[in-house]
Scaffold this motif. Structure first.
Motif, PDB file in Angstrom:
ATOM      1  N   VAL A 134       0.829  -1.206   0.000  1.00 25.42           N
ATOM      2  CA  VAL A 134       0.000   0.000   0.000  1.00 25.42           C
ATOM      3  C   VAL A 134       0.862   1.253   0.000  1.00 25.42           C
ATOM      4  O   VAL A 134       0.605   2.203  -0.736  1.00 25.42           O
ATOM      5  N   LEU A 135       1.915   1.285   0.837  1.00 28.95           N
ATOM      6  CA  LEU A 135       2.777   2.459   0.904  1.00 28.95           C
ATOM      7  C   LEU A 135       3.460   2.714  -0.442  1.00 28.95           C
ATOM      8  O   LEU A 135       3.498   3.855  -0.923  1.00 28.95           O
ATOM      9  N   GLU A 136       3.969   1.669  -1.052  1.00 31.46           N
ATOM     10  CA  GLU A 136       4.623   1.814  -2.366  1.00 31.46           C
ATOM     11  C   GLU A 136       3.645   2.342  -3.406  1.00 31.46           C
ATOM     12  O   GLU A 136       3.979   3.232  -4.198  1.00 31.46           O
ATOM     13  N   THR A 137       2.430   1.819  -3.384  1.00 28.91           N
ATOM     14  CA  THR A 137       1.418   2.276  -4.331  1.00 28.91           C
ATOM     15  C   THR A 137       1.039   3.724  -4.075  1.00 28.91           C
ATOM     16  O   THR A 137       0.869   4.515  -5.009  1.00 28.91           O
ATOM     17  N   TRP A 138       0.903   4.076  -2.789  1.00 25.46           N
ATOM     18  CA  TRP A 138       0.575   5.463  -2.458  1.00 25.46           C
ATOM     19  C   TRP A 138       1.664   6.414  -2.948  1.00 25.46           C
ATOM     20  O   TRP A 138       1.376   7.457  -3.540  1.00 25.46           O
ATOM     21  N   CYS A 139       2.929   6.066  -2.704  1.00 21.06           N
ATOM     22  CA  CYS A 139       4.033   6.931  -3.133  1.00 21.06           C
ATOM     23  C   CYS A 139       4.024   7.131  -4.648  1.00 21.06           C
ATOM     24  O   CYS A 139       4.297   8.230  -5.140  1.00 21.06           O
ATOM     25  N   ALA A 140       3.693   6.082  -5.385  1.00 21.64           N
ATOM     26  CA  ALA A 140       3.679   6.176  -6.845  1.00 21.64           C
ATOM     27  C   ALA A 140       2.643   7.175  -7.343  1.00 21.64           C
ATOM     28  O   ALA A 140       2.761   7.690  -8.455  1.00 21.64           O
ATOM     29  N   GLY A 141       1.645   7.481  -6.516  1.00 22.66           N
ATOM     30  CA  GLY A 141       0.624   8.449  -6.917  1.00 22.66           C
ATOM     31  C   GLY A 141       0.708   9.761  -6.171  1.00 22.66           C
ATOM     32  O   GLY A 141      -0.208  10.577  -6.254  1.00 22.66           O
ATOM     33  N   PHE A 152      21.218  13.982   0.225  1.00 23.02           N
ATOM     34  CA  PHE A 152      20.649  12.646   0.075  1.00 23.02           C
ATOM     35  C   PHE A 152      19.193  12.613   0.559  1.00 23.02           C
ATOM     36  O   PHE A 152      18.876  12.046   1.589  1.00 23.02           O
ATOM     37  N   PRO A 153      18.297  13.226  -0.193  1.00 23.70           N
ATOM     38  CA  PRO A 153      16.900  13.337   0.252  1.00 23.70           C
ATOM     39  C   PRO A 153      16.122  12.040   0.084  1.00 23.70           C
ATOM     40  O   PRO A 153      16.506  11.155  -0.687  1.00 23.70           O
ATOM     41  N   MET A 154      15.018  11.951   0.802  1.00 22.27           N
ATOM     42  CA  MET A 154      14.135  10.798   0.680  1.00 22.27           C
ATOM     43  C   MET A 154      13.654  10.622  -0.750  1.00 22.27           C
ATOM     44  O   MET A 154      13.521   9.490  -1.239  1.00 22.27           O
ATOM     45  N   VAL A 155      13.390  11.729  -1.440  1.00 24.42           N
ATOM     46  CA  VAL A 155      12.835  11.633  -2.792  1.00 24.42           C
ATOM     47  C   VAL A 155      13.824  11.030  -3.785  1.00 24.42           C
ATOM     48  O   VAL A 155      13.434  10.665  -4.891  1.00 24.42           O
ATOM     49  N   ALA A 156      15.105  10.911  -3.397  1.00 19.19           N
ATOM     50  CA  ALA A 156      16.094  10.299  -4.285  1.00 19.19           C
ATOM     51  C   ALA A 156      16.026   8.783  -4.261  1.00 19.19           C
ATOM     52  O   ALA A 156      16.561   8.130  -5.163  1.00 19.19           O
ATOM     53  N   TYR A 157      15.379   8.223  -3.260  1.00 15.92           N
ATOM     54  CA  TYR A 157      15.427   6.778  -3.066  1.00 15.92           C
ATOM     55  C   TYR A 157      14.074   6.093  -3.152  1.00 15.92           C
ATOM     56  O   TYR A 157      14.000   4.872  -2.988  1.00 15.92           O
ATOM     57  N   HIS A 158      13.014   6.857  -3.412  1.00 12.19           N
ATOM     58  CA  HIS A 158      11.687   6.265  -3.467  1.00 12.19           C
ATOM     59  C   HIS A 158      10.919   6.797  -4.677  1.00 12.19           C
ATOM     60  O   HIS A 158      11.098   7.937  -5.078  1.00 12.19           O
ATOM     61  N   ALA A 159      10.043   5.953  -5.209  1.00 12.61           N
ATOM     62  CA  ALA A 159       9.367   6.264  -6.470  1.00 12.61           C
ATOM     63  C   ALA A 159       8.100   7.063  -6.216  1.00 12.61           C
ATOM     64  O   ALA A 159       6.981   6.544  -6.299  1.00 12.61           O
ATOM     65  N   PHE A 160       8.238   8.341  -5.907  1.00  9.32           N
ATOM     66  CA  PHE A 160       7.089   9.233  -5.846  1.00  9.32           C
ATOM     67  C   PHE A 160       6.693   9.631  -7.262  1.00  9.32           C
ATOM     68  O   PHE A 160       7.499   9.581  -8.189  1.00  9.32           O
ATOM     69  N   ARG A 161       5.437  10.037  -7.418  1.00  9.57           N
ATOM     70  CA  ARG A 161       5.021  10.525  -8.735  1.00  9.57           C
ATOM     71  C   ARG A 161       5.871  11.723  -9.129  1.00  9.57           C
ATOM     72  O   ARG A 161       6.376  11.811 -10.246  1.00  9.57           O
ATOM     73  N   THR A 162       6.034  12.675  -8.205  1.00  3.51           N
ATOM     74  CA  THR A 162       6.970  13.772  -8.382  1.00  3.51           C
ATOM     75  C   THR A 162       7.730  13.938  -7.078  1.00  3.51           C
ATOM     76  O   THR A 162       7.125  14.022  -6.016  1.00  3.51           O
ATOM     77  N   GLY A 163       9.037  13.977  -7.146  1.00  2.82           N
ATOM     78  CA  GLY A 163       9.871  14.222  -5.980  1.00  2.82           C
ATOM     79  C   GLY A 163      10.612  15.535  -6.159  1.00  2.82           C
ATOM     80  O   GLY A 163      11.298  15.733  -7.161  1.00  2.82           O
ATOM     81  N   VAL A 164      10.457  16.451  -5.199  1.00  2.00           N
ATOM     82  CA  VAL A 164      11.105  17.759  -5.266  1.00  2.00           C
ATOM     83  C   VAL A 164      11.912  17.962  -3.988  1.00  2.00           C
ATOM     84  O   VAL A 164      11.374  17.843  -2.884  1.00  2.00           O
ATOM     85  N   ALA A 165      13.195  18.259  -4.134  1.00  2.00           N
ATOM     86  CA  ALA A 165      14.083  18.503  -3.002  1.00  2.00           C
ATOM     87  C   ALA A 165      14.456  19.981  -2.981  1.00  2.00           C
ATOM     88  O   ALA A 165      14.949  20.514  -3.982  1.00  2.00           O
ATOM     89  N   VAL A 166      14.223  20.639  -1.845  1.00  2.00           N
ATOM     90  CA  VAL A 166      14.479  22.076  -1.702  1.00  2.00           C
ATOM     91  C   VAL A 166      15.543  22.277  -0.637  1.00  2.00           C
ATOM     92  O   VAL A 166      15.380  21.832   0.507  1.00  2.00           O
ATOM     93  N   ASP A 167      16.637  22.948  -1.012  1.00  2.00           N
ATOM     94  CA  ASP A 167      17.721  23.197  -0.059  1.00  2.00           C
ATOM     95  C   ASP A 167      18.513  24.400  -0.555  1.00  2.00           C
ATOM     96  O   ASP A 167      18.826  24.482  -1.744  1.00  2.00           O
TER      97      ASP A 167
END
Length: 337
Positions: A134-141, A152-167
């Motif tokens: 469920v978590l993997e499916t949720w992240c994909a959407g 080394f942000p979380m969005v670099a290692y997980h398949a989100f629909r869109t991952g944006v890192a702000v720093d």
């Protein structure tokens, strides 16, 4: 940054809509050994709302420009001397531990990747997602924004629909080649949390890990988080509980101060855990929190009481648009659509 503008120009339409015109000028996509590349189709956000992005160029915040010999510069190009001294030390830390010349760079990144996996798994449990995919499916959407993320942000290692890192140090990480060696495509933006160049109601998840006490105006950071979160969105945060400020932590957080800031925005803590270790040696404790918008929680409770909610209380997958099942929400159901 002509090469960055060229790369951003070829990004999927959903990503361009998310980061807005001002952010597109500053954003670069980091993949592998710091190469500029456009995100794959998996990062396209098909359900992003429309809105007006904050124009970072009109704000008074500085961001880092250049490599280790660079500086924190205001939008007019002038140098922010105090911030330069503080951020140069932070950039040097990352370079010495994770840069190309670091002895144990791969092991250092591998540890961060493992931490990010554990953090995401705990997020799933805090949300009440049932065991399984469920978590993997949720992240994909889901569209995820991570603020003050480091290299080394979380969005670099997980398949989100869109991952944006702000720093604010993003350009420095790239210049010093301190980037994930094995990462999924994500968009990185050189900006501070006080002024997010993102459209309103554009994120399902905002991650704020060990960041808030490092900012100059934490109230404004949380106001920006509240602005970019969709009504059903979630804030996943980790914060040290400190009594006194220091050079790297100008905004110490006590439980009372943090609670007052969240409450003023109508945000509620729905999950809390005292972390076993704090990042700061003088911190009294570290808090892991899941924070939701109070108005949506009240509305969802009312819908469930009337029997019209389409999510089960046992699983608490509180995304009525159906994201846990991988569907994009109806345009009519999204704020700003």
């Amino acid at each position: 940054m002509p090469e960055a503008r060229e790369a951003i120009a070829s990004e999927p339409r959903g990503v361009r809509r998310l980061i807005g015109r001002a952010a597109r000028k500053a954003a670069v996509v980091l993949l592998g050994e710091g190469a500029l590349t456009k995100p794959g189709a998996s990062t396209e956000s098909r359900a992003l709302t429309t809105g007006v992005a904050r124009d970072a160029a009109t704000q008074d915040a500085s961001v880092w420009r250049g490599g280790i010999a660079g500086a924190a510069r205001f939008p007019d190009g002038s140098i922010d001397e105090p911030t330069t001294r503080r951020w140069r030390g932070e950039l040097a830390y990352w370079r010495d531990h994770a840069g190309p010349g670091a002895k144990d760079a791969e092991a250092f990144e591998a540890q961060f990747a493992r931490w990010q996996q554990l953090r995401l798994e705990e997020f799933g449990r805090a949300m009440g997602f049932p065991a399984g995919r469920v978590l993997e499916t949720w992240c994909a959407g889901a569209d995820c924004v991570e603020i003050g993320c480091g290299p080394f942000p979380m969005v670099a290692y997980h398949a989100f629909r869109t991952g944006v890192a702000v720093d604010p140090l993003m350009e420095g990480y790239k210049a010093e080649r301190i980037v994930p060696r094995t990462a999924r495509p994500f968009v990185s933006i050189a900006a501070v949390g006080e002024w997010l160049p993102l459209v309103a109601a554009s994120a399902d998840l905002v991650v704020l890990d060990n960041c808030l006490d490092h900012t100059e105006q934490p109230e404004r950071v949380l106001a920006e988080v509240n602005r970019v979160l969709r009504p059903h969105g979630a804030l996943w945060m980790l914060v040290d509980v400190l009594d006194e400020a220091d050079a790297l932590h100008p905004s110490p957080m006590t439980r009372d101060r943090l609670g007052a800031m969240l409450g003023a925005l109508g945000l509620r803590v729905t999950f809390e855990r005292v972390a076993p270790r704090a990042s700061h040696p003088r911190a009294r404790e570290a808090l892991r929190l899941l924070v939701r918008k109070g108005a949506w929680l009240d509305g969802e409770a009312e819908r469930r009481a009337r029997g019209v909610s389409d999510v089960g209380a046992s699983s608490d997958v509180p995304f009525v648009e159906g994201k846990p099942r991988g569907r994009s929400p109806d345009a009519a159901s999204r704020p700003g659509a």
